[in-house]
Write a protein that holds these residues in place. Structure first.
Motif, PDB file in Angstrom:
ATOM      1  N   MET A  74      10.629  59.417 -17.095  1.00  0.00           N
ATOM      2  CA  MET A  74       9.732  59.207 -16.544  1.00  0.00           C
ATOM      3  C   MET A  74       8.631  59.948 -17.997  1.00  0.00           C
ATOM      4  SD  MET A  74       7.927  56.201 -14.556  1.00  0.00           S
ATOM      5  CE  MET A  74       7.217  56.948 -13.428  1.00  0.00           C
ATOM      6  N   ASN A  75       8.505  58.746 -18.652  1.00  0.00           N
ATOM      7  CA  ASN A  75       7.202  59.383 -19.688  1.00  0.00           C
ATOM      8  C   ASN A  75       5.742  58.200 -19.660  1.00  0.00           C
ATOM      9  OD1 ASN A  75       6.420  61.630 -21.250  1.00  0.00           O
ATOM     10  ND2 ASN A  75       6.771  61.469 -23.255  1.00  0.00           N
ATOM     11  N   THR A  76       5.512  57.785 -19.093  1.00  0.00           N
ATOM     12  CA  THR A  76       4.642  56.512 -19.241  1.00  0.00           C
ATOM     13  C   THR A  76       3.432  56.976 -18.345  1.00  0.00           C
ATOM     14  OG1 THR A  76       6.268  54.590 -19.540  1.00  0.00           O
ATOM     15  CG2 THR A  76       4.168  54.053 -18.647  1.00  0.00           C
ATOM     16  N   LEU A  77       2.314  56.342 -19.094  1.00  0.00           N
ATOM     17  CA  LEU A  77       0.677  56.911 -19.159  1.00  0.00           C
ATOM     18  C   LEU A  77       0.499  55.826 -18.075  1.00  0.00           C
ATOM     19  CD1 LEU A  77      -1.132  59.470 -18.439  1.00  0.00           C
ATOM     20  CD2 LEU A  77      -1.868  59.072 -20.859  1.00  0.00           C
ATOM     21  N   LYS A  78      -0.154  55.323 -17.580  1.00  0.00           N
ATOM     22  CA  LYS A  78      -0.388  54.319 -17.024  1.00  0.00           C
ATOM     23  C   LYS A  78      -1.542  53.902 -16.777  1.00  0.00           C
ATOM     24  CE  LYS A  78       3.954  52.997 -14.663  1.00  0.00           C
ATOM     25  NZ  LYS A  78       4.599  53.056 -13.150  1.00  0.00           N
ATOM     26  N   PHE A  79      -2.906  53.652 -17.223  1.00  0.00           N
ATOM     27  CA  PHE A  79      -4.443  53.568 -17.234  1.00  0.00           C
ATOM     28  C   PHE A  79      -4.394  52.402 -15.980  1.00  0.00           C
ATOM     29  CE2 PHE A  79      -4.253  56.546 -20.072  1.00  0.00           C
ATOM     30  CZ  PHE A  79      -5.131  57.212 -20.118  1.00  0.00           C
ATOM     31  N   LEU A  80      -4.911  52.090 -15.252  1.00  0.00           N
ATOM     32  CA  LEU A  80      -6.065  50.536 -14.688  1.00  0.00           C
ATOM     33  C   LEU A  80      -7.649  50.837 -15.462  1.00  0.00           C
ATOM     34  CD1 LEU A  80      -6.153  49.269 -12.153  1.00  0.00           C
ATOM     35  CD2 LEU A  80      -6.693  50.756 -10.267  1.00  0.00           C
TER      36      LEU A  80
END
Length: 148
Positions: A1-7
């Protein structure tokens, strides 16, 4: 998985952190200061919020580094550079800024304050040994290389 998640946190109207160019190693982080600017006096440190929490891909870290323009033009540095955001941290990403200049520096809402680089993290096995291998340098520390 290569996803950067911002909240996005409450009160944050800023764009997501982003890379300024196709070849940029770091993405820009901005100051989230909707209640007004923060002034950093010479020699002082301020912890500046970004308005985001992050979920990093496994086995990565987010390195927080100074912006070259702020460092060279205004002497604003990240004192623990590179600062590390661990993959299991879920709080707000905040940036420690140190004013190494001789005049107060004001950080405005939305101003680009640092850059974030995503780096792989190695987690080798840890073991205690009775000795470590010998090298030419040996125990020579700070300033020991290149001396006669």
């Amino acid at each position: 998985m290569n996803t950067l998640k911002f909240l996005r946190l409450a009160g944050n109207d800023l764009p997501l952190p982003a890379y300024a160019t196709e070849g940029a190693a770091g993405m820009d982080l901005r100051a989230c200061l909707p209640d007004g600017p923060v002034t950093i006096e010479p020699g002082k440190i301020a912890l500046v919020p970004t308005g985001f929490a992050v979920e990093l891909p496994p086995r990565t870290e987010m390195q927080i580094r100074p912006r070259s323009g702020l460092a060279t033009k205004s002497a604003i540095l990240v004192p623990n550079s590179p600062g590390t955001v661990d993959e299991d941290y879920r709080g707000e990403v905040r940036v420690a800024l140190l004013n190494c200049g001789s005049a107060p520096f004001t950080v405005a809402h939305g101003e680009r304050i640092a850059q974030a680089v995503i780096a792989d993290v190695r987690r080798p096995d840890i073991t205690e040994v009775d000795a470590v291998s010998e090298t030419v340098r040996g125990a020579g520390g700070f300033g020991s290389t290149g001396t006669a």
